[in-house]
Design an enzyme around this catalytic site. Structure first.
Site, PDB file in Angstrom:
ATOM      1  N   ARG A  87      16.680   8.760 -30.146  1.00  0.00           N
ATOM      2  CA  ARG A  87      17.088   7.699 -29.207  1.00  0.00           C
ATOM      3  C   ARG A  87      17.920   6.639 -29.930  1.00  0.00           C
ATOM      4  NH1 ARG A  87      17.271  10.717 -25.458  1.00  0.00           N
ATOM      5  NH2 ARG A  87      15.412  11.187 -24.273  1.00  0.00           N
ATOM      6  N   GLU A  90      21.191   8.131 -30.348  1.00  0.00           N
ATOM      7  CA  GLU A  90      21.863   8.101 -29.048  1.00  0.00           C
ATOM      8  C   GLU A  90      22.424   6.710 -28.747  1.00  0.00           C
ATOM      9  OE1 GLU A  90      20.838   9.601 -24.555  1.00  0.00           O
ATOM     10  OE2 GLU A  90      19.263   8.507 -25.625  1.00  0.00           O
ATOM     11  N   SER A 113      27.283  -6.137 -42.338  1.00  0.00           N
ATOM     12  CA  SER A 113      26.704  -5.643 -43.584  1.00  0.00           C
ATOM     13  C   SER A 113      25.348  -5.000 -43.338  1.00  0.00           C
ATOM     14  CB  SER A 113      26.540  -6.798 -44.572  1.00  0.00           C
ATOM     15  OG  SER A 113      25.877  -6.354 -45.735  1.00  0.00           O
TER      16      SER A 113
END
Length: 146
Positions: A87, A90, A113
Protein backbone atom coordinates in the site's frame (compact mmCIF):
# COMPACT_ATOMS: atom_id res chain seq x y z
CA UNK A 1 28.30 -10.32 12.18
CA UNK A 2 26.89 -8.67 9.04
CA UNK A 3 23.78 -6.49 8.84
CA UNK A 4 21.52 -9.42 7.88
CA UNK A 5 22.63 -11.60 10.80
CA UNK A 6 22.35 -8.54 13.08
CA UNK A 7 18.79 -7.98 11.88
CA UNK A 8 17.79 -11.56 12.69
CA UNK A 9 19.54 -11.40 16.08
CA UNK A 10 17.93 -8.10 17.12
CA UNK A 11 14.43 -8.96 15.89
CA UNK A 12 14.58 -12.34 17.66
CA UNK A 13 15.70 -10.62 20.88
CA UNK A 14 12.89 -8.06 20.56
CA UNK A 15 10.34 -10.88 20.17
CA UNK A 16 11.85 -12.90 23.03
CA UNK A 17 11.71 -9.89 25.37
CA UNK A 18 8.25 -8.90 24.07
CA UNK A 19 9.28 -5.25 23.71
CA UNK A 20 7.61 -2.67 21.49
CA UNK A 21 9.60 -0.29 19.27
CA UNK A 22 8.19 2.50 21.44
CA UNK A 23 9.67 0.91 24.59
CA UNK A 24 13.03 0.25 22.92
CA UNK A 25 13.21 3.76 21.47
CA UNK A 26 12.41 5.28 24.86
CA UNK A 27 15.06 3.14 26.57
CA UNK A 28 17.79 4.23 24.15
CA UNK A 29 16.61 7.84 23.77
CA UNK A 30 15.80 7.64 20.05
CA UNK A 31 12.68 7.64 17.88
CA UNK A 32 11.00 4.22 17.71
CA UNK A 33 10.84 4.50 13.91
CA UNK A 34 14.58 5.23 13.68
CA UNK A 35 15.42 2.40 16.10
CA UNK A 36 13.37 -0.07 14.06
CA UNK A 37 15.10 1.08 10.88
CA UNK A 38 18.54 0.63 12.48
CA UNK A 39 17.57 -2.86 13.67
CA UNK A 40 16.43 -3.72 10.15
CA UNK A 41 19.89 -2.62 8.95
CA UNK A 42 18.93 0.56 7.12
CA UNK A 43 20.68 3.08 9.42
CA UNK A 44 23.92 3.11 11.39
CA UNK A 45 23.99 3.85 15.11
CA UNK A 46 26.52 5.77 17.18
CA UNK A 47 28.73 3.76 19.53
CA UNK A 48 26.63 4.86 22.53
CA UNK A 49 23.24 4.07 20.95
CA UNK A 50 24.42 0.73 19.53
CA UNK A 51 25.58 -0.45 22.95
CA UNK A 52 22.44 0.84 24.72
CA UNK A 53 20.31 -0.99 22.18
CA UNK A 54 22.24 -4.24 22.68
CA UNK A 55 21.91 -3.87 26.46
CA UNK A 56 18.15 -3.33 26.22
CA UNK A 57 17.78 -6.37 23.95
CA UNK A 58 20.29 -8.50 25.86
CA UNK A 59 22.56 -9.28 22.92
CA UNK A 60 26.36 -9.24 22.72
CA UNK A 61 28.59 -6.50 21.38
CA UNK A 62 29.00 -8.23 18.01
CA UNK A 63 25.55 -6.87 17.18
CA UNK A 64 26.67 -3.40 18.33
CA UNK A 65 29.55 -3.52 15.85
CA UNK A 66 27.11 -4.37 13.06
CA UNK A 67 24.74 -1.59 14.19
CA UNK A 68 27.60 0.92 13.92
CA UNK A 69 28.54 -0.19 10.38
CA UNK A 70 27.38 2.06 7.55
CA UNK A 71 24.55 0.37 5.65
CA UNK A 72 24.13 -0.22 1.96
CA UNK A 73 20.59 1.01 1.47
CA UNK A 74 19.18 -1.37 -1.10
CA UNK A 75 15.90 -3.19 -1.36
CA UNK A 76 14.33 -5.76 -3.61
CA UNK A 77 13.05 -4.06 -6.75
CA UNK A 78 10.16 -6.52 -7.10
CA UNK A 79 6.69 -5.26 -6.22
CA UNK A 80 6.25 -5.90 -2.48
CA UNK A 81 3.84 -8.66 -1.52
CA UNK A 82 3.18 -7.68 2.09
CA UNK A 83 -0.14 -5.78 2.02
CA UNK A 84 1.05 -2.91 4.25
CA UNK A 85 4.30 -2.38 2.34
CA UNK A 86 2.46 -2.77 -0.97
CA UNK A 87 0.00 0.00 0.00
CA UNK A 88 2.90 2.39 0.69
CA UNK A 89 4.39 1.39 -2.67
CA UNK A 90 0.97 2.06 -4.22
CA UNK A 91 0.74 5.49 -2.57
CA UNK A 92 4.07 6.50 -4.09
CA UNK A 93 3.08 5.01 -7.46
CA UNK A 94 -0.27 6.77 -7.55
CA UNK A 95 0.63 10.04 -5.81
CA UNK A 96 4.40 10.34 -6.33
CA UNK A 97 4.29 12.63 -9.36
CA UNK A 98 1.46 14.64 -7.79
CA UNK A 99 3.42 15.18 -4.57
CA UNK A 100 6.55 16.10 -6.55
CA UNK A 101 4.60 18.68 -8.55
CA UNK A 102 2.89 20.20 -5.48
CA UNK A 103 6.16 20.36 -3.50
CA UNK A 104 7.98 21.96 -6.42
CA UNK A 105 5.22 24.56 -6.81
CA UNK A 106 5.68 25.49 -3.15
CA UNK A 107 9.48 25.20 -2.85
CA UNK A 108 10.95 25.30 -6.35
CA UNK A 109 12.96 22.71 -8.25
CA UNK A 110 14.41 20.23 -5.77
CA UNK A 111 13.81 17.20 -3.62
CA UNK A 112 12.93 16.22 -0.06
CA UNK A 113 15.91 14.85 1.83
CA UNK A 114 15.77 11.33 3.20
CA UNK A 115 19.00 12.09 5.08
CA UNK A 116 17.92 15.21 7.00
CA UNK A 117 14.64 13.49 7.74
CA UNK A 118 12.29 12.40 10.52
CA UNK A 119 9.22 10.21 10.51
CA UNK A 120 6.50 9.66 13.09
CA UNK A 121 3.78 7.03 13.21
CA UNK A 122 0.63 7.85 15.16
CA UNK A 123 -2.72 6.22 15.77
CA UNK A 124 -5.76 8.47 15.30
CA UNK A 125 -8.90 7.04 16.81
CA UNK A 126 -11.93 7.38 14.57
CA UNK A 127 -15.44 5.96 15.09
CA UNK A 128 -15.40 4.71 11.47
CA UNK A 129 -12.14 2.85 12.08
CA UNK A 130 -8.80 3.91 13.52
CA UNK A 131 -6.46 5.71 11.15
CA UNK A 132 -2.71 5.54 10.57
CA UNK A 133 -1.02 8.95 10.54
CA UNK A 134 2.42 8.98 8.92
CA UNK A 135 4.32 12.25 9.23
CA UNK A 136 7.33 12.52 6.93
CA UNK A 137 9.51 15.57 7.44
CA UNK A 138 12.50 16.07 5.19
CA UNK A 139 14.63 19.11 4.52
CA UNK A 140 14.04 20.66 1.09
CA UNK A 141 17.15 20.47 -1.09
CA UNK A 142 17.03 22.78 -4.12
CA UNK A 143 18.84 21.74 -7.29
CA UNK A 144 21.83 23.94 -8.06
CA UNK A 145 22.61 25.54 -11.38
CA UNK A 146 26.27 26.05 -12.24
Amino acid sequence: MDKLEMRHTLLAAKARKQLSWEAIGSAVGMSPVWVASACYGMNSASHEVAHKLCDVLGVDSEAADALKAFPTKAWDEAIPQDPFVYRLYEVVGVYGETLKDVVQEKFGDGIMSAIDFTMEVDKVEDPKGDRVLLTLSGKFLPYKSW
